[in-house]
Design a protein around this motif. Structure first.
Motif, short mmCIF file in Angstrom:
data_model
loop_
_atom_site.label_atom_id
_atom_site.label_comp_id
_atom_site.label_asym_id
_atom_site.label_seq_id
_atom_site.Cartn_x
_atom_site.Cartn_y
_atom_site.Cartn_z
N ASP A 102 -29.27 -16.52 57.81
CA ASP A 102 -29.99 -17.72 58.21
C ASP A 102 -29.00 -18.86 58.30
O ASP A 102 -28.43 -19.29 57.29
N VAL A 110 -30.73 -15.67 52.92
CA VAL A 110 -31.94 -16.10 52.23
C VAL A 110 -32.74 -14.90 51.74
O VAL A 110 -32.58 -13.77 52.22
N GLN A 112 -36.40 -13.88 52.19
CA GLN A 112 -37.49 -14.20 53.11
C GLN A 112 -38.78 -13.55 52.61
O GLN A 112 -38.82 -12.36 52.31
N GLN A 114 -42.62 -13.06 53.87
CA GLN A 114 -43.54 -13.18 55.00
C GLN A 114 -44.89 -12.58 54.64
O GLN A 114 -44.99 -11.37 54.39
N HIS A 146 -37.69 -23.12 51.43
CA HIS A 146 -38.13 -23.58 52.75
C HIS A 146 -39.63 -23.34 52.87
O HIS A 146 -40.09 -22.20 52.83
N GLY A 276 -44.23 -17.67 56.99
CA GLY A 276 -42.92 -17.47 56.39
C GLY A 276 -42.62 -18.48 55.29
O GLY A 276 -43.03 -19.64 55.35
N LYS A 278 -38.98 -19.16 52.64
CA LYS A 278 -37.62 -18.70 52.38
C LYS A 278 -37.09 -19.32 51.08
O LYS A 278 -37.46 -20.45 50.73
N ASN A 280 -33.32 -19.98 49.29
CA ASN A 280 -31.87 -19.97 49.50
C ASN A 280 -31.13 -19.51 48.24
O ASN A 280 -30.28 -18.62 48.28
#
Length: 316
Positions: A102, A110, A112, A114, A146, A276, A278, A280
């Motif tokens: 990413d 990241v 992720q 979902q 995120h 989504g 995210k 980090n």
């Protein structure tokens, strides 16, 4: 007003392979920490051991190949696959967890998360990644997360909850503890979004908690920090203090960390959609209140050194 308490969760433990088990035992006992994460090369024969890093520290940049990566388990993480709530019961799946590149993330990788649904229970998949050490208590919990204000595909309107929280291993514990960051872009439980809820819990059932709500749209990257020290808990967003709890609304026992993306309900069918979230990095410092600036300075230092994972937190 804070949200109703999530329903009971049951843990499903992953069986470790022998190499992963040995690695996990080394990490949990304060052995050498990995400085290269999932893609690190083993040290050359006769090389000096990798430094274990600062004491009382857990740090991870989620450099893993997928939910089945042995390093993910060895480093004390689990992708949830069991039943129970919160949200749409019995819909937890590894299918929504990944570790892609990413370009917007520090270090370029990241975790992720979902969550997807077509408006039916059968067509819903929620996702949660949790730590399994049961050894995080007072100190500083921080993550760069995120949030999403709209689905990555499909129609908007779901009551989705994007969360970061330390929590007791058992909802029925006499010393139950939970500290929540929960972002609801479309609201839920009768509330209107967007809203970011911070909730400090004393008891799960019946619910006994105190909370604060920030009514603000938060699409994008944010650094979330919780400090639990000296009889109070403070929540901050990008260095701005949001809420403080004290008295009985502080941690009373050691906890695990959870990152979760789930649906409160299924308000409409309307075809498939995916939401989504995210992560980090995650950073924990035991027994110390670390400022937002010092958290970022420490994390920057780890990235500069090429350090993807450290765990020097005592096992018990």
């Amino acid at each position: 007003m804070s949200q109703p308490r999530r329903t009971s969760r049951h843990r499903a433990w992953t069986v470790l392979t022998l190499p992963a088990l040995l690695c996990a035992l080394a990490a949990c006992s304060g052995g050498p920490a990995s400085s290269g994460g999932a893609d690190a090369a083993p040290p050359a024969q006769g090389a000096s051991p990798t430094p274990s890093g600062p004491p009382g520290t857990l740090f991870d940049t989620f450099h893993y190949s997928g939910p089945d990566d042995p390093s993910l388990t060895a480093h004390g993480w689990q992708v949830r696959t069991d039943g129970g709530g919160p949200g749409i019961k019995d819909t937890w799946s590894t299918s929504g967890a990944g570790f892609p590149s990413d370009t917007t993330a520090q270090g370029g990788r990241v975790l992720q998360l979902q969550a997807s649904t077509d408006g039916t229970g059968q067509g819903t998949r929620q996702v949660e990644v949790q730590s399994t050490g049961k050894n995080l208590f007072t100190g500083t919990f921080a993550a760069r997360v995120h949030f999403s204000d709209k689905p990555t595909s499909g129609r908007n309107g779901d009551h989705v909850v994007q969360t970061f929280f330390p929590i007791s291993p058992s909802d029925s514990s006499a010393d139950y503890s939970e500290l929540d960051f929960e972002y609801l872009p479309n609201g839920g439980w009768g509330s209107v979004g967007p809203r970011l809820d911070n909730v400090s819990w004393y008891k799960a059932d019946p619910p006994d908690r105190v909370s604060n709500t920030l009514k603000q749209r938060l699409e994008g990257w944010h650094t979330l920090v919780i400090t639990a020290m000296n009889g109070k808990v403070t929540y901050s967003l990008d260095g701005k203090e949001l809420f403080t709890s004290s008295g009985k609304y502080v941690p009373r026992e050691k906890m695990d960390i959870h990152f979760s993306n789930w649906f409160i309900d299924l308000p409409f069918t309307g075809g498939p959609r995916t939401w989504g979230m995210k992560v980090n990095w995650f950073y924990y410092k035991a027994g110390e209140a670390v400022s937002y600036a010092d958290v970022q300075k420490t994390v920057d230092g780890f990235y500069s050194a090429g350090t993807h994972y450290i765990n020097t937190v005592p096992k018990s």
